[in-house]
Design a protein around this motif. Structure first.
Motif, mmCIF file in Angstrom:
data_model
loop_
_atom_site.group_PDB
_atom_site.id
_atom_site.type_symbol
_atom_site.label_atom_id
_atom_site.label_comp_id
_atom_site.label_asym_id
_atom_site.label_seq_id
_atom_site.Cartn_x
_atom_site.Cartn_y
_atom_site.Cartn_z
ATOM 1 N N ILE A 50 54.424 72.215 51.900
ATOM 2 C CA ILE A 50 55.212 71.689 53.017
ATOM 3 C C ILE A 50 56.679 71.731 52.603
ATOM 4 O O ILE A 50 57.060 71.183 51.567
ATOM 5 C CB ILE A 50 54.826 70.233 53.358
ATOM 6 N N GLY A 51 57.514 72.367 53.403
ATOM 7 C CA GLY A 51 58.934 72.469 53.083
ATOM 8 C C GLY A 51 59.651 71.139 53.196
ATOM 9 O O GLY A 51 59.200 70.213 53.874
ATOM 10 N N ARG A 52 60.789 71.067 52.531
ATOM 11 C CA ARG A 52 61.573 69.821 52.558
ATOM 12 C C ARG A 52 62.034 69.461 53.966
ATOM 13 O O ARG A 52 62.185 68.295 54.296
ATOM 14 C CB ARG A 52 62.813 69.969 51.670
ATOM 15 N N GLN A 53 62.286 70.468 54.768
ATOM 16 C CA GLN A 53 62.817 70.228 56.114
ATOM 17 C C GLN A 53 61.735 70.207 57.191
ATOM 18 O O GLN A 53 62.041 70.198 58.375
ATOM 19 C CB GLN A 53 63.853 71.312 56.458
ATOM 20 N N ALA A 54 60.474 70.196 56.782
ATOM 21 C CA ALA A 54 59.390 70.193 57.778
ATOM 22 C C ALA A 54 59.482 68.951 58.651
ATOM 23 O O ALA A 54 59.757 67.856 58.152
ATOM 24 C CB ALA A 54 58.035 70.240 57.084
ATOM 25 N N PRO A 55 59.305 69.099 59.974
ATOM 26 C CA PRO A 55 59.357 67.934 60.865
ATOM 27 C C PRO A 55 58.301 66.900 60.487
ATOM 28 O O PRO A 55 57.206 67.243 60.030
ATOM 29 C CB PRO A 55 59.060 68.528 62.250
ATOM 30 N N ASP A 56 58.645 65.632 60.692
ATOM 31 C CA ASP A 56 57.735 64.544 60.333
ATOM 32 C C ASP A 56 56.360 64.709 60.977
ATOM 33 O O ASP A 56 55.335 64.471 60.338
ATOM 34 C CB ASP A 56 58.325 63.186 60.741
ATOM 35 N N GLN A 57 56.351 65.128 62.247
ATOM 36 C CA GLN A 57 55.057 65.223 62.936
ATOM 37 C C GLN A 57 54.154 66.282 62.313
ATOM 38 O O GLN A 57 52.922 66.123 62.285
ATOM 39 C CB GLN A 57 55.239 65.482 64.440
ATOM 40 N N ASP A 58 54.768 67.358 61.754
ATOM 41 C CA ASP A 58 53.968 68.371 61.077
ATOM 42 C C ASP A 58 53.355 67.817 59.791
ATOM 43 O O ASP A 58 52.185 68.087 59.479
ATOM 44 C CB ASP A 58 54.823 69.602 60.751
ATOM 45 N N VAL A 59 54.144 67.037 59.047
ATOM 46 C CA VAL A 59 53.655 66.440 57.806
ATOM 47 C C VAL A 59 52.529 65.459 58.107
ATOM 48 O O VAL A 59 51.472 65.470 57.466
ATOM 49 C CB VAL A 59 54.800 65.735 57.047
ATOM 50 N N VAL A 60 52.730 64.613 59.118
ATOM 51 C CA VAL A 60 51.715 63.629 59.497
ATOM 52 C C VAL A 60 50.428 64.323 59.925
ATOM 53 O O VAL A 60 49.325 63.895 59.556
ATOM 54 C CB VAL A 60 52.246 62.707 60.614
ATOM 55 N N GLN A 61 50.560 65.411 60.676
ATOM 56 C CA GLN A 61 49.376 66.148 61.123
ATOM 57 C C GLN A 61 48.604 66.712 59.937
ATOM 58 O O GLN A 61 47.376 66.628 59.868
ATOM 59 C CB GLN A 61 49.784 67.276 62.070
ATOM 60 N N ARG A 62 49.330 67.286 58.944
ATOM 61 C CA ARG A 62 48.667 67.832 57.749
ATOM 62 C C ARG A 62 47.963 66.734 56.964
ATOM 63 O O ARG A 62 46.836 66.902 56.508
ATOM 64 C CB ARG A 62 49.678 68.541 56.846
ATOM 65 N N LEU A 63 48.652 65.601 56.794
ATOM 66 C CA LEU A 63 48.055 64.484 56.062
ATOM 67 C C LEU A 63 46.773 64.017 56.741
ATOM 68 O O LEU A 63 45.751 63.789 56.091
ATOM 69 C CB LEU A 63 49.036 63.312 55.974
ATOM 70 N N SER A 64 46.845 63.879 58.034
ATOM 71 C CA SER A 64 45.687 63.386 58.785
ATOM 72 C C SER A 64 44.521 64.362 58.696
ATOM 73 O O SER A 64 43.365 63.959 58.512
ATOM 74 C CB SER A 64 46.074 63.158 60.253
ATOM 75 N N THR A 65 44.809 65.654 58.819
ATOM 76 C CA THR A 65 43.753 66.665 58.770
ATOM 77 C C THR A 65 43.092 66.703 57.397
ATOM 78 O O THR A 65 41.860 66.733 57.277
ATOM 79 C CB THR A 65 44.327 68.054 59.119
ATOM 80 N N ILE A 66 43.924 66.691 56.358
ATOM 81 C CA ILE A 66 43.376 66.758 54.999
ATOM 82 C C ILE A 66 42.570 65.506 54.680
ATOM 83 O O ILE A 66 41.486 65.579 54.083
ATOM 84 C CB ILE A 66 44.502 66.979 53.975
ATOM 85 N N ALA A 67 43.080 64.347 55.074
ATOM 86 C CA ALA A 67 42.344 63.103 54.828
ATOM 87 C C ALA A 67 41.002 63.128 55.553
ATOM 88 O O ALA A 67 39.974 62.738 54.988
ATOM 89 C CB ALA A 67 43.172 61.904 55.270
ATOM 90 N N ARG A 68 40.997 63.590 56.787
ATOM 91 C CA ARG A 68 39.752 63.649 57.555
ATOM 92 C C ARG A 68 38.736 64.573 56.883
ATOM 93 O O ARG A 68 37.553 64.250 56.796
ATOM 94 C CB ARG A 68 40.039 64.130 58.978
#
Length: 199
Positions: A50-68
């Motif tokens: 995940i890049g440093r400038q990635a939008p927050d919603q993209d990071v949250v989506q990745r976190l949620s998907t991986i956790a699931r």
């Protein structure tokens, strides 16, 4: 050790010996010594590409998907994990019920369990200049150092003998090497070995 005594070279030697390990490198800088979890933001985002400038919603989506997919029991604690990624998530009922004094220990536990899910294979985490590390990152690294033995990771850190930052705790599996300048006889021996072909 002091500047120039060979800390970086020692980390390089460790990296050379870590064949087959995934490498996660980081460097602490003086200007990043204040923001909390700045070191982990870099490491965790690199680990997930995940890049440093990635939008927050993209990071949250990745976190949620991986956790699931990999650690569904962490889902209630994702807002705490998001703090280490430097993104905001609305608190879950479980997080809201946490007493303030329990938030940091629970965050550390959550990050540790998330790393377990993400790094099941041998991994070398290499961090330079940990005397510049922010307090929150240092506490999280100390937590991982104390509980590293069942994990297939090696964490190599280098620091100067200065106040502040991260100092490895005294724990099983923690090895501390204090580097001193070479004695004159040793320096001469190294020079001779290095110049055997062309003395």
């Amino acid at each position: 050790g002091e500047t120039g005594v060979g800390k970086t070279r020692l980390l390089e030697a460790m990296r050379d010996d870590a064949a087959g390990f995934r490498l996660l490198p980081a460097v602490c800088e003086a200007y990043t010594a204040s923001p909390p979890y700045v070191l982990w933001r870099e490491l965790l985002r690199e680990m997930m590409d995940i890049g440093r400038q990635a939008p927050d919603q993209d990071v949250v989506q990745r976190l949620s998907t991986i956790a699931r997919d990999r650690a569904p029991d962490l889902t209630p604690w994702l807002p705490l994990l998001a703090i280490a990624f430097d993104v905001d998530m609305p608190p879950t009922p479980e997080v809201e019920m946490l007493a303030e004094k329990n938030r940091r220990p629970k965050l550390q536990e959550t990050v540790g369990r998330y790393l377990d899910a993400m790094l099941p294979d041998p991994t070398l985490i290499e961090i330079e200049n940990t005397h510049h590390m922010d307090e929150a990152s240092a506490e999280l690294l100390a937590y991982l150092a104390r509980s590293i033995q069942p994990r297939p990771w090696v964490i190599g850190v280098a620091r100067r003998p200065a106040a502040g930052g991260f100092t490895a705790p005294k724990a099983a599996g923690v090895i501390r090497i204090d580097l001193e300048p070479l004695a004159e006889a040793d320096a001469l021996r190294v020079t001779r070995l290095a110049t055997e072909q062309n003395p």
